[in-house]
Design a protein around this motif. Structure first.
Motif, PDB file in Angstrom:
ATOM      1  N   GLU A 130      35.502 -37.542  18.808  1.00 38.30           N
ATOM      2  CA  GLU A 130      34.751 -38.766  19.127  1.00 38.30           C
ATOM      3  C   GLU A 130      33.253 -38.467  19.176  1.00 38.30           C
ATOM      4  O   GLU A 130      32.428 -39.254  18.711  1.00 38.30           O
ATOM      5  CB  GLU A 130      35.226 -39.351  20.465  1.00 38.30           C
ATOM      6  N   SER A 131      32.911 -37.302  19.727  1.00 35.36           N
ATOM      7  CA  SER A 131      31.488 -36.947  19.883  1.00 35.36           C
ATOM      8  C   SER A 131      30.793 -36.726  18.532  1.00 35.36           C
ATOM      9  O   SER A 131      29.584 -36.836  18.432  1.00 35.36           O
ATOM     10  CB  SER A 131      31.322 -35.717  20.777  1.00 35.36           C
ATOM     11  N   ARG A 152      31.482 -31.784  10.145  1.00 34.56           N
ATOM     12  CA  ARG A 152      31.557 -32.375  11.483  1.00 34.56           C
ATOM     13  C   ARG A 152      32.851 -31.970  12.197  1.00 34.56           C
ATOM     14  O   ARG A 152      32.849 -31.730  13.398  1.00 34.56           O
ATOM     15  CB  ARG A 152      31.416 -33.899  11.417  1.00 34.56           C
ATOM     16  N   VAL A 153      33.939 -31.883  11.449  1.00 32.79           N
ATOM     17  CA  VAL A 153      35.207 -31.391  12.030  1.00 32.79           C
ATOM     18  C   VAL A 153      35.023 -29.936  12.492  1.00 32.79           C
ATOM     19  O   VAL A 153      35.454 -29.557  13.579  1.00 32.79           O
ATOM     20  CB  VAL A 153      36.378 -31.488  11.019  1.00 32.79           C
ATOM     21  N   ALA A 154      34.354 -29.139  11.645  1.00 30.41           N
ATOM     22  CA  ALA A 154      34.113 -27.728  11.985  1.00 30.41           C
ATOM     23  C   ALA A 154      33.254 -27.615  13.247  1.00 30.41           C
ATOM     24  O   ALA A 154      33.482 -26.743  14.093  1.00 30.41           O
ATOM     25  CB  ALA A 154      33.438 -27.007  10.814  1.00 30.41           C
ATOM     26  N   ILE A 155      32.278 -28.521  13.395  1.00 27.68           N
ATOM     27  CA  ILE A 155      31.435 -28.523  14.600  1.00 27.68           C
ATOM     28  C   ILE A 155      32.262 -28.920  15.819  1.00 27.68           C
ATOM     29  O   ILE A 155      32.154 -28.299  16.888  1.00 27.68           O
ATOM     30  CB  ILE A 155      30.213 -29.452  14.413  1.00 27.68           C
ATOM     31  N   ALA A 156      33.113 -29.931  15.673  1.00 30.79           N
ATOM     32  CA  ALA A 156      33.998 -30.343  16.781  1.00 30.79           C
ATOM     33  C   ALA A 156      34.909 -29.191  17.192  1.00 30.79           C
ATOM     34  O   ALA A 156      35.114 -28.937  18.386  1.00 30.79           O
ATOM     35  CB  ALA A 156      34.831 -31.560  16.361  1.00 30.79           C
ATOM     36  N   GLU A 185      20.804 -32.982  12.958  1.00 41.97           N
ATOM     37  CA  GLU A 185      20.634 -33.923  14.078  1.00 41.97           C
ATOM     38  C   GLU A 185      21.764 -33.752  15.090  1.00 41.97           C
ATOM     39  O   GLU A 185      21.564 -33.840  16.301  1.00 41.97           O
ATOM     40  CB  GLU A 185      20.606 -35.375  13.576  1.00 41.97           C
ATOM     41  N   MET A 186      22.963 -33.521  14.566  1.00 41.36           N
ATOM     42  CA  MET A 186      24.121 -33.315  15.441  1.00 41.36           C
ATOM     43  C   MET A 186      23.952 -32.050  16.284  1.00 41.36           C
ATOM     44  O   MET A 186      24.233 -32.043  17.488  1.00 41.36           O
ATOM     45  CB  MET A 186      25.372 -33.213  14.574  1.00 41.36           C
ATOM     46  N   PHE A 187      23.462 -30.985  15.661  1.00 41.48           N
ATOM     47  CA  PHE A 187      23.190 -29.748  16.416  1.00 41.48           C
ATOM     48  C   PHE A 187      22.153 -30.009  17.512  1.00 41.48           C
ATOM     49  O   PHE A 187      22.291 -29.547  18.637  1.00 41.48           O
ATOM     50  CB  PHE A 187      22.671 -28.641  15.490  1.00 41.48           C
ATOM     51  N   ARG A 188      21.107 -30.766  17.157  1.00 37.79           N
ATOM     52  CA  ARG A 188      20.040 -31.078  18.112  1.00 37.79           C
ATOM     53  C   ARG A 188      20.607 -31.831  19.317  1.00 37.79           C
ATOM     54  O   ARG A 188      20.267 -31.567  20.469  1.00 37.79           O
ATOM     55  CB  ARG A 188      18.973 -31.920  17.401  1.00 37.79           C
ATOM     56  N   LYS A 189      21.498 -32.770  19.036  1.00 41.36           N
ATOM     57  CA  LYS A 189      22.118 -33.596  20.087  1.00 41.36           C
ATOM     58  C   LYS A 189      22.969 -32.713  21.012  1.00 41.36           C
ATOM     59  O   LYS A 189      22.886 -32.809  22.239  1.00 41.36           O
ATOM     60  CB  LYS A 189      22.977 -34.669  19.410  1.00 41.36           C
ATOM     61  N   ILE A 190      23.761 -31.845  20.419  1.00 37.67           N
ATOM     62  CA  ILE A 190      24.617 -30.931  21.207  1.00 37.67           C
ATOM     63  C   ILE A 190      23.742 -30.033  22.077  1.00 37.67           C
ATOM     64  O   ILE A 190      24.015 -29.818  23.261  1.00 37.67           O
ATOM     65  CB  ILE A 190      25.514 -30.085  20.269  1.00 37.67           C
ATOM     66  N   ASN A 191      22.672 -29.525  21.472  1.00 39.35           N
ATOM     67  CA  ASN A 191      21.751 -28.638  22.191  1.00 39.35           C
ATOM     68  C   ASN A 191      21.146 -29.340  23.409  1.00 39.35           C
ATOM     69  O   ASN A 191      21.112 -28.797  24.514  1.00 39.35           O
ATOM     70  CB  ASN A 191      20.659 -28.169  21.224  1.00 39.35           C
TER      71      ASN A 191
END
Length: 225
Positions: A130-131, A152-156, A185-191
């Motif tokens: 979901e994230s 994105r699956v790999a990041i999840a 952008e996704m990495f930035r958000k997680i960070n």
């Protein structure tokens, strides 16, 4: 701030036939919890060897590598495996998703190694998907996804264990420019949101420039920070 990654005067030498190859020549740096860092250099610069040190996939010939306060050279293979599993999430250029498993099964896999019960695994994997905006794709197989969706699956999957460190090896290398920007952008958000230390290993100056700190490596040595 405490360092989650610390390399001090690290040398890594490989014997290839009759030749001695010095992949790292006295590399030193510290990375604190919550930093967003790239390690940048051309092919053969030593950046992948650095990544292997941080990821507990290799040990130094000499010097000290500490991950989350633990000196890796003094640990057994089993202890290194536990440290990897509990502390580090990995994201690779080629995704490394298991083709026979659907999306949610792929993301649940690291939790299985941590012996988390099935219901909790499913719940946590769903939250991770979901994230990254893929909750509607949980029953798809990897071949049914675009490159950006696979990453994105790999990041999840990397984030599902809530690691302190997320280590990404050329994570935008197989993606087009726009999709690459979305992944960054996704990495930035997680960070920002999870205070996860993110380390991106790249040869791409655009990626290096988009992180808060860039460690440049050439011929096995740090040239600039």
């Amino acid at each position: 701030m405490d360092s989650v990654v610390s390399l001090h005067d690290v040398v890594r030498t490989y014997i290839m036939g009759d030749n001695e190859v010095r992949a790292l020549r006295g590399v030193s740096f510290d990375i604190s919890q919550g930093e967003f860092v790239s390690i940048m250099g051309p092919s053969g610069s030593g950046k992948s060897t650095c990544m292997n040190m941080i990821g507990c996939l290799d040990r130094p010939t000499s010097g000290i590598v500490k991950i989350n306060g633990k000196e890796t050279a003094k640990m057994s293979e089993k202890e290194l495996s536990v440290l990897r599993n509990q502390t580090i999430g990995f994201v690779f250029q080629q995704y490394h998703l298991i083709s026979s498993m659907n999306v949610i099964e792929n993301v649940m896999l690291p939790l299985k190694y941590q012996k988390v019960d099935r219901n909790s695994r499913h719940e946590k994997a769903l939250a991770a998907l979901e994230s990254v905006g893929l909750a509607e794709r949980i029953h798809h197989k990897p071949h049914e996804l675009s490159g950006g969706q696979k990453q994105r699956v790999a990041i999840a999957r990397a984030m599902v264990t809530q690691p302190k460190i997320l280590l990404a090896d050329e994570p935008t290398g197989a993606l087009d420019t726009e999709t690459g920007k979305q992944v960054m952008e996704m990495f930035r958000k997680i960070n920002k949101e999870q205070n996860t230390t993110i380390i991106i290993v790249t040869h791409d100056p655009r990626i290096g420039e988009s992180t808060e700190r860039c460690i440049r490596i050439l011929d096995g040595q740090i040239v600039t920070e």
